[in-house]
Design a protein around this motif. Structure first.
Motif, PDB file in Angstrom:
ATOM      1  N   LEU A  60       0.823  -1.206   0.000  1.00  0.00           N
ATOM      2  CA  LEU A  60       0.000   0.000   0.000  1.00  0.00           C
ATOM      3  C   LEU A  60       0.865   1.267   0.000  1.00  0.00           C
ATOM      4  CD1 LEU A  60      -2.768   1.422   0.284  1.00  0.00           C
ATOM      5  CD2 LEU A  60      -2.477   1.229   2.750  1.00  0.00           C
ATOM      6  N   LEU A  61       1.955   1.237   0.752  1.00  0.00           N
ATOM      7  CA  LEU A  61       2.758   2.450   0.915  1.00  0.00           C
ATOM      8  C   LEU A  61       3.512   2.856  -0.355  1.00  0.00           C
ATOM      9  CD1 LEU A  61       4.116   1.911   4.526  1.00  0.00           C
ATOM     10  CD2 LEU A  61       2.483   3.639   3.746  1.00  0.00           C
ATOM     11  N   PHE A  62       4.034   1.901  -1.107  1.00  0.00           N
ATOM     12  CA  PHE A  62       4.781   2.269  -2.315  1.00  0.00           C
ATOM     13  C   PHE A  62       3.902   3.008  -3.329  1.00  0.00           C
ATOM     14  CE2 PHE A  62       8.480  -1.004  -1.951  1.00  0.00           C
ATOM     15  CZ  PHE A  62       9.009  -0.283  -0.896  1.00  0.00           C
ATOM     16  N   PRO A  63       2.715   2.503  -3.653  1.00  0.00           N
ATOM     17  CA  PRO A  63       1.870   3.294  -4.577  1.00  0.00           C
ATOM     18  C   PRO A  63       1.515   4.673  -4.020  1.00  0.00           C
ATOM     19  CG  PRO A  63       1.087   1.039  -4.480  1.00  0.00           C
ATOM     20  CD  PRO A  63       2.137   1.176  -3.410  1.00  0.00           C
ATOM     21  N   LEU A  64       1.285   4.759  -2.700  1.00  0.00           N
ATOM     22  CA  LEU A  64       1.005   6.071  -2.108  1.00  0.00           C
ATOM     23  C   LEU A  64       2.211   6.992  -2.209  1.00  0.00           C
ATOM     24  CD1 LEU A  64      -1.023   5.043   1.079  1.00  0.00           C
ATOM     25  CD2 LEU A  64      -1.901   5.998  -1.071  1.00  0.00           C
ATOM     26  N   LEU A  65       3.397   6.432  -2.084  1.00  0.00           N
ATOM     27  CA  LEU A  65       4.628   7.208  -2.252  1.00  0.00           C
ATOM     28  C   LEU A  65       4.741   7.704  -3.686  1.00  0.00           C
ATOM     29  CD1 LEU A  65       7.480   8.124  -1.232  1.00  0.00           C
ATOM     30  CD2 LEU A  65       8.285   5.869  -2.009  1.00  0.00           C
ATOM     31  N   TRP A  66       4.529   6.819  -4.643  1.00  0.00           N
ATOM     32  CA  TRP A  66       4.665   7.170  -6.060  1.00  0.00           C
ATOM     33  C   TRP A  66       3.625   8.201  -6.504  1.00  0.00           C
ATOM     34  CZ3 TRP A  66       4.718   1.263  -7.068  1.00  0.00           C
ATOM     35  CH2 TRP A  66       5.947   0.734  -6.653  1.00  0.00           C
ATOM     36  N   LEU A  67       2.483   8.214  -5.816  1.00  0.00           N
ATOM     37  CA  LEU A  67       1.438   9.189  -6.117  1.00  0.00           C
ATOM     38  C   LEU A  67       1.586  10.465  -5.288  1.00  0.00           C
ATOM     39  CD1 LEU A  67      -1.605   6.747  -6.295  1.00  0.00           C
ATOM     40  CD2 LEU A  67      -0.505   7.938  -8.227  1.00  0.00           C
ATOM     41  N   ASP A  68       2.666  10.571  -4.527  1.00  0.00           N
ATOM     42  CA  ASP A  68       2.947  11.714  -3.656  1.00  0.00           C
ATOM     43  C   ASP A  68       1.886  11.940  -2.576  1.00  0.00           C
ATOM     44  OD1 ASP A  68       5.397  12.437  -4.793  1.00  0.00           O
ATOM     45  OD2 ASP A  68       4.408  13.551  -6.408  1.00  0.00           O
ATOM     46  N   VAL A  69       1.241  10.865  -2.150  1.00  0.00           N
ATOM     47  CA  VAL A  69       0.291  10.949  -1.046  1.00  0.00           C
ATOM     48  C   VAL A  69       1.043  10.915   0.285  1.00  0.00           C
ATOM     49  CG1 VAL A  69      -1.675   9.801   0.081  1.00  0.00           C
ATOM     50  CG2 VAL A  69      -1.543   9.903  -2.426  1.00  0.00           C
ATOM     51  N   VAL A  70       2.128  10.133   0.338  1.00  0.00           N
ATOM     52  CA  VAL A  70       3.005  10.109   1.510  1.00  0.00           C
ATOM     53  C   VAL A  70       4.400  10.536   1.057  1.00  0.00           C
ATOM     54  CG1 VAL A  70       1.695   8.308   2.696  1.00  0.00           C
ATOM     55  CG2 VAL A  70       3.619   7.663   1.255  1.00  0.00           C
ATOM     56  N   THR A  71       5.169  11.055   1.989  1.00  0.00           N
ATOM     57  CA  THR A  71       6.516  11.513   1.646  1.00  0.00           C
ATOM     58  C   THR A  71       7.533  10.379   1.830  1.00  0.00           C
ATOM     59  OG1 THR A  71       7.042  12.220   3.890  1.00  0.00           O
ATOM     60  CG2 THR A  71       5.951  13.848   2.435  1.00  0.00           C
ATOM     61  N   ALA A  72       8.656  10.528   1.185  1.00  0.00           N
ATOM     62  CA  ALA A  72       9.727   9.536   1.300  1.00  0.00           C
ATOM     63  C   ALA A  72      10.181   9.393   2.751  1.00  0.00           C
ATOM     64  CB  ALA A  72      10.906   9.939   0.404  1.00  0.00           C
ATOM     65  N   ASP A  73      10.224  10.501   3.473  1.00  0.00           N
ATOM     66  CA  ASP A  73      10.676  10.465   4.864  1.00  0.00           C
ATOM     67  C   ASP A  73       9.680   9.796   5.812  1.00  0.00           C
ATOM     68  OD1 ASP A  73      13.093  11.717   4.302  1.00  0.00           O
ATOM     69  OD2 ASP A  73      12.211  13.716   4.499  1.00  0.00           O
ATOM     70  N   SER A  74       8.428   9.634   5.379  1.00  0.00           N
ATOM     71  CA  SER A  74       7.420   9.043   6.271  1.00  0.00           C
ATOM     72  C   SER A  74       7.173   7.557   6.011  1.00  0.00           C
ATOM     73  CB  SER A  74       6.095   9.804   6.137  1.00  0.00           C
ATOM     74  OG  SER A  74       5.535   9.602   4.855  1.00  0.00           O
ATOM     75  N   VAL A  75       7.706   7.020   4.936  1.00  0.00           N
ATOM     76  CA  VAL A  75       7.395   5.633   4.563  1.00  0.00           C
ATOM     77  C   VAL A  75       7.790   4.648   5.655  1.00  0.00           C
ATOM     78  CG1 VAL A  75       7.910   3.779   2.921  1.00  0.00           C
ATOM     79  CG2 VAL A  75       7.418   6.063   2.090  1.00  0.00           C
ATOM     80  N   ILE A  76       8.998   4.756   6.173  1.00  0.00           N
ATOM     81  CA  ILE A  76       9.460   3.790   7.176  1.00  0.00           C
ATOM     82  C   ILE A  76       8.639   3.900   8.462  1.00  0.00           C
ATOM     83  CG2 ILE A  76      11.398   3.228   8.713  1.00  0.00           C
ATOM     84  CD1 ILE A  76      13.224   3.441   6.300  1.00  0.00           C
ATOM     85  N   ALA A  77       8.322   5.102   8.882  1.00  0.00           N
ATOM     86  CA  ALA A  77       7.491   5.262  10.085  1.00  0.00           C
ATOM     87  C   ALA A  77       6.107   4.651   9.864  1.00  0.00           C
ATOM     88  CB  ALA A  77       7.379   6.733  10.454  1.00  0.00           C
ATOM     89  N   LEU A  78       5.521   4.903   8.720  1.00  0.00           N
ATOM     90  CA  LEU A  78       4.206   4.339   8.413  1.00  0.00           C
ATOM     91  C   LEU A  78       4.278   2.817   8.294  1.00  0.00           C
ATOM     92  CD1 LEU A  78       2.996   7.005   5.833  1.00  0.00           C
ATOM     93  CD2 LEU A  78       2.127   6.647   8.165  1.00  0.00           C
ATOM     94  N   GLU A  79       5.375   2.326   7.754  1.00  0.00           N
ATOM     95  CA  GLU A  79       5.570   0.880   7.656  1.00  0.00           C
ATOM     96  C   GLU A  79       5.546   0.251   9.057  1.00  0.00           C
ATOM     97  OE1 GLU A  79       8.791  -2.260   5.730  1.00  0.00           O
ATOM     98  OE2 GLU A  79       9.282  -0.136   5.824  1.00  0.00           O
ATOM     99  N   HIS A  80       6.253   0.870  10.002  1.00  0.00           N
ATOM    100  CA  HIS A  80       6.256   0.363  11.375  1.00  0.00           C
ATOM    101  C   HIS A  80       4.867   0.441  11.999  1.00  0.00           C
ATOM    102  CE1 HIS A  80      10.687   0.720  11.344  1.00  0.00           C
ATOM    103  NE2 HIS A  80      10.598  -0.225  12.248  1.00  0.00           N
ATOM    104  N   LEU A  81       4.186   1.556  11.784  1.00  0.00           N
ATOM    105  CA  LEU A  81       2.852   1.724  12.368  1.00  0.00           C
ATOM    106  C   LEU A  81       1.882   0.661  11.868  1.00  0.00           C
ATOM    107  CD1 LEU A  81       2.392   5.598  12.352  1.00  0.00           C
ATOM    108  CD2 LEU A  81       2.569   4.088  14.336  1.00  0.00           C
ATOM    109  N   ALA A  82       2.016   0.255  10.618  1.00  0.00           N
ATOM    110  CA  ALA A  82       1.127  -0.769  10.062  1.00  0.00           C
ATOM    111  C   ALA A  82       1.580  -2.173  10.439  1.00  0.00           C
ATOM    112  CB  ALA A  82       1.060  -0.629   8.539  1.00  0.00           C
TER     113      ALA A  82
END
Length: 137
Positions: free
Chosen positions: A97-119
């Motif tokens: 889920l996070l990679f497509p959101l990253l590619w669509l600029d819905v989430v930032t590169a700096d937030s991916v790892i934090a969001l990954e942990h939260l999920a």
């Protein structure tokens, strides 16, 4: 009779929670040890690796390290391959889920790892609930 059942339920819940925390600790150790080794090898090779510039690679590397740490711990405790691989898959699942959101600029590169942990942490808990008998003692 009811008091004995309640005591046994509490003991199973404590065992389940302890097991969960041990798995989180194994994930952290795997992430730190393999992460340091990976970054050290890349530095020796002259490759610059930045989570903000390469969030996909950083997220995959972290999920891999956590999976290795968890798999080692689970196999040492004699968990089966099915539950071990299922738990490892949970480490990578948020990225679907996070990679497509990253590619669509819905989430930032700096937030991916934090969001990954939260999920990942609640997904891991749900995977354990699915095999409650195996993790609950």
């Amino acid at each position: 009779m009811q008091a004995q059942r309640t005591r046994a339920d509490r003991a199973r819940a404590r065992h389940f929670l302890r097991h969960y925390l041990e798995m989180v600790a194994a994930m952290v150790v795997g992430m730190l040890v393999l992460g340091a080794a990976t970054r050290g090898v890349l530095a020796l090779a002259g490759v610059e690796f930045s989570a903000s510039r390469h969030p996909e690679l950083a997220s995959l590397e972290m999920a891999f390290g956590m999976s290795v740490g968890m798999a080692v711990r689970m196999r040492r405790r004699r968990h089966g391959w099915a539950s071990t691989l299922e738990m490892c898959a949970v480490m990578f699942a948020p990225l679907l889920l996070l990679f497509p959101l990253l590619w669509l600029d819905v989430v930032t590169a700096d937030s991916v790892i934090a969001l990954e942990h939260l999920a990942m942490l609640p997904l891991m808990f749900l995977a354990m609930l699915r095999r409650r008998g195996e993790y609950g003692g």
